[in-house]
Design a protein around this motif. Sequence first.
Motif, PDB file in Angstrom:
ATOM      1  N   GLY A  81       0.832  -1.209   0.000  1.00  0.00           N
ATOM      2  CA  GLY A  81       0.000   0.000   0.000  1.00  0.00           C
ATOM      3  C   GLY A  81       0.863   1.255   0.000  1.00  0.00           C
ATOM      4  N   LEU A  82       1.881   1.266   0.855  1.00  0.00           N
ATOM      5  CA  LEU A  82       2.757   2.442   0.928  1.00  0.00           C
ATOM      6  C   LEU A  82       3.501   2.636  -0.390  1.00  0.00           C
ATOM      7  CD1 LEU A  82       4.164   1.857   4.533  1.00  0.00           C
ATOM      8  CD2 LEU A  82       2.579   3.674   3.838  1.00  0.00           C
ATOM      9  N   GLY A  83       3.897   1.523  -1.028  1.00  0.00           N
ATOM     10  CA  GLY A  83       4.598   1.597  -2.309  1.00  0.00           C
ATOM     11  C   GLY A  83       3.708   2.145  -3.405  1.00  0.00           C
ATOM     12  N   LEU A  84       2.398   2.016  -3.245  1.00  0.00           N
ATOM     13  CA  LEU A  84       1.460   2.549  -4.233  1.00  0.00           C
ATOM     14  C   LEU A  84       0.872   3.878  -3.743  1.00  0.00           C
ATOM     15  CD1 LEU A  84      -0.394  -0.731  -5.322  1.00  0.00           C
ATOM     16  CD2 LEU A  84       1.658   0.303  -6.269  1.00  0.00           C
ATOM     17  N   LYS A  85       1.580   4.501  -2.793  1.00  0.00           N
ATOM     18  CA  LYS A  85       1.194   5.811  -2.260  1.00  0.00           C
ATOM     19  C   LYS A  85      -0.261   5.820  -1.777  1.00  0.00           C
ATOM     20  CE  LYS A  85       4.397   8.311  -5.249  1.00  0.00           C
ATOM     21  NZ  LYS A  85       4.925   7.133  -6.009  1.00  0.00           N
ATOM     22  N   ALA A  86      -0.644   4.735  -1.137  1.00  0.00           N
ATOM     23  CA  ALA A  86      -2.038   4.592  -0.730  1.00  0.00           C
ATOM     24  C   ALA A  86      -2.211   4.875   0.756  1.00  0.00           C
ATOM     25  CB  ALA A  86      -2.530   3.184  -1.044  1.00  0.00           C
ATOM     26  N   GLU A  87      -3.452   5.191   1.129  1.00  0.00           N
ATOM     27  CA  GLU A  87      -3.734   5.374   2.552  1.00  0.00           C
ATOM     28  C   GLU A  87      -3.866   3.996   3.198  1.00  0.00           C
ATOM     29  OE1 GLU A  87      -7.828   6.659   3.217  1.00  0.00           O
ATOM     30  OE2 GLU A  87      -7.945   7.128   1.082  1.00  0.00           O
ATOM     31  N   ILE A  88      -3.371   3.898   4.430  1.00  0.00           N
ATOM     32  CA  ILE A  88      -3.431   2.642   5.176  1.00  0.00           C
ATOM     33  C   ILE A  88      -4.522   2.800   6.235  1.00  0.00           C
ATOM     34  CG2 ILE A  88      -2.140   1.022   6.603  1.00  0.00           C
ATOM     35  CD1 ILE A  88      -1.010   1.386   3.732  1.00  0.00           C
ATOM     36  N   ASN A  89      -5.453   1.877   6.266  1.00  0.00           N
ATOM     37  CA  ASN A  89      -6.524   1.949   7.254  1.00  0.00           C
ATOM     38  C   ASN A  89      -6.087   1.241   8.531  1.00  0.00           C
ATOM     39  OD1 ASN A  89      -8.283   3.313   5.470  1.00  0.00           O
ATOM     40  ND2 ASN A  89      -8.747   1.368   4.464  1.00  0.00           N
ATOM     41  N   LEU A  90      -6.005   1.997   9.606  1.00  0.00           N
ATOM     42  CA  LEU A  90      -5.515   1.429  10.867  1.00  0.00           C
ATOM     43  C   LEU A  90      -6.493   0.409  11.437  1.00  0.00           C
ATOM     44  CD1 LEU A  90      -3.890   4.579  12.527  1.00  0.00           C
ATOM     45  CD2 LEU A  90      -2.822   2.796  11.128  1.00  0.00           C
ATOM     46  N   THR A  91      -7.753   0.512  11.017  1.00  0.00           N
ATOM     47  CA  THR A  91      -8.716  -0.526  11.384  1.00  0.00           C
ATOM     48  C   THR A  91      -9.289  -1.130  10.118  1.00  0.00           C
ATOM     49  OG1 THR A  91      -9.332   0.655  13.400  1.00  0.00           O
ATOM     50  CG2 THR A  91     -10.855  -1.031  12.617  1.00  0.00           C
ATOM     51  N   SER A  92      -9.167  -2.438   9.987  1.00  0.00           N
ATOM     52  CA  SER A  92      -9.818  -3.136   8.883  1.00  0.00           C
ATOM     53  C   SER A  92     -10.449  -4.393   9.472  1.00  0.00           C
ATOM     54  CB  SER A  92      -8.821  -3.463   7.774  1.00  0.00           C
ATOM     55  OG  SER A  92      -7.820  -4.340   8.229  1.00  0.00           O
ATOM     56  N   ALA A  93     -11.209  -5.116   8.671  1.00  0.00           N
ATOM     57  CA  ALA A  93     -11.903  -6.282   9.228  1.00  0.00           C
ATOM     58  C   ALA A  93     -12.079  -7.351   8.149  1.00  0.00           C
ATOM     59  CB  ALA A  93     -13.259  -5.866   9.792  1.00  0.00           C
ATOM     60  N   PHE A  94     -12.273  -8.570   8.606  1.00  0.00           N
ATOM     61  CA  PHE A  94     -12.407  -9.701   7.682  1.00  0.00           C
ATOM     62  C   PHE A  94     -13.856 -10.165   7.571  1.00  0.00           C
ATOM     63  CE2 PHE A  94      -7.981  -9.694   8.892  1.00  0.00           C
ATOM     64  CZ  PHE A  94      -7.364  -9.889   7.670  1.00  0.00           C
ATOM     65  N   ASP A  95     -14.226 -10.543   6.353  1.00  0.00           N
ATOM     66  CA  ASP A  95     -15.577 -11.012   6.080  1.00  0.00           C
ATOM     67  C   ASP A  95     -15.508 -12.381   5.424  1.00  0.00           C
ATOM     68  OD1 ASP A  95     -16.883  -8.386   6.712  1.00  0.00           O
ATOM     69  OD2 ASP A  95     -15.620  -7.750   5.046  1.00  0.00           O
ATOM     70  N   ARG A  96     -16.607 -13.100   5.499  1.00  0.00           N
ATOM     71  CA  ARG A  96     -16.684 -14.386   4.808  1.00  0.00           C
ATOM     72  C   ARG A  96     -17.432 -14.225   3.492  1.00  0.00           C
ATOM     73  NH1 ARG A  96     -18.273 -18.881   9.427  1.00  0.00           N
ATOM     74  NH2 ARG A  96     -16.349 -18.682  10.640  1.00  0.00           N
ATOM     75  N   LYS A  97     -16.845 -14.763   2.448  1.00  0.00           N
ATOM     76  CA  LYS A  97     -17.487 -14.800   1.137  1.00  0.00           C
ATOM     77  C   LYS A  97     -17.873 -16.265   0.913  1.00  0.00           C
ATOM     78  CE  LYS A  97     -16.246 -13.951  -3.699  1.00  0.00           C
ATOM     79  NZ  LYS A  97     -15.206 -13.414  -4.592  1.00  0.00           N
ATOM     80  N   ASN A  98     -19.147 -16.537   0.892  1.00  0.00           N
ATOM     81  CA  ASN A  98     -19.612 -17.931   0.931  1.00  0.00           C
ATOM     82  C   ASN A  98     -19.885 -18.500  -0.454  1.00  0.00           C
ATOM     83  OD1 ASN A  98     -20.211 -18.261   4.013  1.00  0.00           O
ATOM     84  ND2 ASN A  98     -21.047 -16.265   3.433  1.00  0.00           N
TER      85      ASN A  98
END
Lengths: 504, 95
Positions: A81-98
């Motif tokens: 993300g940093l290499g692509l000059k992107a913002e880093i989200n300090l909070t992220s979360a995981f979801d299930r794709k069924n």
Amino acid sequence: MLDLTYDTPKPKVIAGAKHDWELVIGMEVHAQVASQAKLFSGASTKFGAEPNSNVSFVDAAMPGMLPVINEYCIEQAVRTGLGLKAEINLTSAFDRKNYFYPDLPQGYQISQLYHPLVGEGEIIVDMEPGIARKVRIERIHVEQDAGKSIHDMDPHMSFVDLNRTGVALMEIVSRPDIRGPEEAAAYIAKLRQILRYLGTCDGNMQNGNLRADVNVSICRPGQYEKYMETQDFSHLGTRCEIKNMNSMRFIQMAIEYEARRQIQIVEGGGKVDQETRLYDPDKNETRSMRSKEEAHDYRYFPCPDLLPLEIEQAWVDDIAASLPELPDEKKARFVKDFGLSEYDANVLTAEVVNAAYFEQVVTQADDGKLSANWVINELFGRLKKDDCDITDSPVSPAQLAGIIKLIKADTISGKMAKDLFEIVYTEGGNPEEIAEARGMKQVTDTGAIETAVDEIIAANPAQVEKAKQNPKLAGWFVGQVMKATGGKANPKAVNDIVAAKLGL
Amino acid sequence: MSIDKETAAKVAKLARIKVEDDALPALAQEFNDILGFIEQLNEVDVDGVEPMVSVTPMRLKRRTDGVTDGNMQDKVLKNAPDAREGFFAVPKVVE
């Protein structure tokens, strides 16, 4: 930071039967994270192992097994993300794709739909010197890879290998900013280059470690500009997604085919259906996967096995501080510091190992253009002939710099340098000593050359008269002098002296 | 929200659970009862309340990047109805 300026390329225009059309392309690239262990288990990620040997009970989805996240995979995604000059989200979360498929034992993929780890960034896609497209990155999320199904080992059965199950992937999603098949290939190439510089993905497309879903739509000229102004997708055509491409050549061919297919439908008064398609390289066409699409209803929901992923700004800052110099910066520095053309700088920075080799040569030889020429033309050319990589180069940077220094000092001619290079390449050794030992030394002593010229002139009065009438005949004298000196005279010095002595 | 017979059939299909046609109305009714029960939660005003993800304040547990597991093909394949040459063997699935 150094930056080269660039102009935007013209979008590709395809002439239909009735109108001109432009392409609008967005990509979802799945990049396998370079790590030892999987995203949520301690099993190895190594490619090519015995089937089902790199599998833990977590990957096999045995009852009661729980995922524990590999922090290094998160670090790698943040670094990307940093290499692509992107913002880093300090909070992220995981979801299930069924969904159900034999190579997905959990019955769901753990992914990040609602709260991705990385937000908006950008990639500068170089097309040719001075021409580049800025492609916006929408997001990068982290997810699990699926296993592999093999369908051709038995007429009635499919064979499933779970070694790849659970390996960490980064899904890098672009905005629809790519405007032609060549740009799409260049986008993948640039992304791959950045990932390899960062060391976050090895970029091996053949093994499927980098693969792309390509979204293609068509629009009339002018519509894309309206979209860019408003970010309103209604200005654009309906898109189709071509799944799972892992060859730059096929990506281009698939886009070209798909665009023409859509143009034909729209010009015939029809409507493009939004759908998923597969590219068949044998027939060079894309085909609908609609049957599968209908069954797909992923029913995403937050993964109850995993708390939200909270990371600290200080940790992100540490990763940012450890980023290597990236391709754009390196290229700009090569142009500025070593006086290279953008083209040469592009070639030399394509792979970080090539750039490092060149830098070692140039710092010792102290001549940017000469070093670039020798690395690109002689060394790369010779390595290619042997199908070798720069890491296997029999000529070290110090040896190559040694040859270049001899050229710069006028000790050897260009022709001698090529012979010397071949000797160093095949036999090794110190270039200076070899040149000395084998008498590879051009005569730059003007006194010696003058003597030789005088002798030739004295011996050929008739030729001298002719040359005075026709200055082109001076070449004959140069040839004679070179012959008399065994090819060791500096050709430029001979030219100058012959001209002066003949009074031309 | 009301679940009809068709929705019940779709959910069953997505879950790969075979439900006979005549059992669908009862299944749809069960779904409706469950959803009706849960909908009571809508009566609670949660405006401005942060969603709670854990009862005790906990940080997501991490592992370091080391290979600590795997190399047990026999155990992984042990429960498979059919396995050949180290692979799970399943009825042919081709897209």
